[in-house]
Design an enzyme around this catalytic site. Structure first.
Site, mmCIF file in Angstrom:
data_model
loop_
_atom_site.group_PDB
_atom_site.id
_atom_site.type_symbol
_atom_site.label_atom_id
_atom_site.label_comp_id
_atom_site.label_asym_id
_atom_site.label_seq_id
_atom_site.Cartn_x
_atom_site.Cartn_y
_atom_site.Cartn_z
ATOM 1 C CE LYS A 1 -3.840 -2.440 2.129
ATOM 2 N NZ LYS A 1 -4.496 -2.894 3.350
ATOM 3 C CD GLN B 1 -3.393 -4.404 6.527
ATOM 4 O OE1 GLN B 1 -3.272 -3.419 5.807
ATOM 5 N NE2 GLN B 1 -4.001 -5.503 6.103
ATOM 6 C CG ASP C 1 -9.868 -0.334 4.895
ATOM 7 O OD1 ASP C 1 -9.698 -0.556 3.682
ATOM 8 O OD2 ASP C 1 -9.252 -0.930 5.799
#
Ligand code: NAD
Length: 286
Positions: A53, A97, A120
Site C-alpha cells: 500500500k 490494517q 477502508d
C-alpha cells in the site's frame, strides 16, 4: 475451452494513473493527498499488504505515513493516535490494517476514525450509507471487484450471483453492491449446507471465504464469471486463491487469477478513496 483471464494488475494501472493525474492537479493547488496506515503487531501477511500500500502511494503521488506498533500496544494509545491523525490536515485517509491483536475491540478502533477519513469504508456510518444506497467510501475489495466487472462488461441486471463469505469488509458489502446493480444475490457462508446447490445455478460467483481451492470445477456452471478474492500462501511459497484455478478455468467464461486479480484492484481503490477524501477536504476547506 478456457476462460478469459481478467488481468487485475493491468486494470489497476489505469485506476492508479487516474489517481496520479488527479493527485497532481490537487497538489498543484496546494493539497497533496495523504494516507496514514497503522499496523499493530507482526503478522507477516499484514506487513506485506502494508508495504504494498505504501509503495502504491509513492507511485501515485500520494503522501503516506506508516505507523508500526508492537502487539503489546494498548487500545487507549491507538485511539489517541487515531484522534491525532483525525486532526492532521495533511492526512485525508486513515487505514488500520486488520486483523488487530485480540485485545483490541475492532469496532471501537474503526469507529474512532473520522468517517471523512475512513478510506477502508468500514466505519458504521459508511457501512450504513452503503446499506441505504448512498455510499460515500466503498470497502476497497468489493469496489475493486465492481470495477473489474464493469471493465469486463459483465451484465449484472437480472443476473444470478452468489457471494461465498459474508465478512464485514468483503462478503457483505459485495452482496449489497451486486444487489444495487440489479443482480439476484445468494450469500453463502460457513453454515451453508449445500454450497454447490447455489453455485451451480449462478452466472457470477465471488469467492471470499479464506479457504484454499474451495470452489471446484463441478460447482461451476459453464461460462460463469468467477471472481477469486482469497489469498493464501502454499507450502511451496506460491500464492493461490479460494478457487481451484486450473480446473475451474476450463469451465468458467471469465476468471480472475491469484496473484494478479482482485489484490491489485483493492490497492487501486484504496488510492482512489484517499484521493476522493482529499478532493472533498479541499473543496470544503474553511
Ligand atoms: P473472513 O474470515 O472475515 O470471512 C470469511 C467468510 O467466509 C465468513 O463469512 C465464513 O462464514 C465464510 N466461509 C469460510 N469457510 C467457508 C466455507 N468452507 N464455505 C462457505 N463459506 C465459508 O475473511 P475475509 O476477510 O472476508 O477474507 C476472505 C479471503 O479473502 C481471505 O483469504 C483473505 O485473505 C482474502 N482477502 C483478499 C483481499 C484482496 O485484496 N484480494 C482483500 C481482503 C481479503
Amino acid at each position: 475451452m478456457s476462460a478469459t483471464l481478467t488481468n487485475g494488475t493491468l486494470l489497476s494501472k489505469t485506476v492508479r494513473a487516474e489517481v496520479a493525474r488527479r493527485a497532481a492537479q490537487l497538489a498543484a493547488q496546494g493539497c497533496r493527498p495523504g494516507l496514514a496506515v497503522i499496523l499493530v503487531g507482526d503478522d507477516p501477511a499484514s506487513s506485506i499488504y502494508v508495504r504494498n500500500k505504501i509503495n502504491a502511494c509513492q507511485e501515485s503521488g500520494v503522501h503516506s505515513i506508516c505507523d508500526r506498533y508492537p502487539a503489546t500496544f494498548t487500545e487507549a494509545r491507538l485511539l489517541a493516535r487515531i484522534d491525532a491523525l483525525n486532526q492532521d490536515p495533511t492526512i485525508h485517509g486513515i487505514l488500520v490494517q486488520l486483523p488487530l491483536p485480540s485485545h483490541f475491540n475492532r469496532r471501537t478502533v474503526i469507529n474512532a476514525i473520522s468517517p471523512d477519513k475512513d478510506v477502508d469504508g468500514l466505519h458504521t456510518m459508511n457501512a450504513g450509507a452503503l446499506m441505504s444506497g448512498a455510499p460515500r467510501f466503498l470497502p476497497c475489495t468489493p469496489a475493486g471487484v465492481m470495477r473489474m466487472l464493469a471493465a469486463m462488461h459483465i451484465p449484472l441486471e437480472g443476473s444470478q450471483a452468489v457471494v461465498i463469505g459474508c465478512s464485514e469488509s468483503v462478503g457483505k458489502p459485495m452482496a449489497l453492491l451486486l444487489l444495487e446493480a440489479g443482480a439476484t444475490v445468494a450469500v453463502c457462508h460457513r453454515q451453508t449446507r449445500d454450497l454447490a446447490l447455489y453455485t451451480r445455478s449462478a452466472e457470477l460467483i465471488v469467492v471470499a471465504a479464506g479457504h484454499p481451492k474451495l470452489l471446484t470445477a463441478e460447482m461451476v456452471k459453464p461460462d460463469a464469471v468467477v471472481i477469486d478474492v482469497g489469498i493464501h500462501r502454499t507450502a511451496d511459497g506460491k500464492l493461490c486463491g479460494d478457487v481451484d484455478f486450473d480446473a475451474v478455468r476450463k469451465v468458467a467464461g471469465f476468471i480472475t487469477p491469484v496473484p494478479g486479480g482482485v489484490g491489485p484492484m483493492t490497492i487501486g481503490m484504496l488510492l482512489m478513496n484517499t484521493l476522493q477524501a482529499a478532493e472533498y477536504a479541499f473543496k470544503t476547506r474553511p
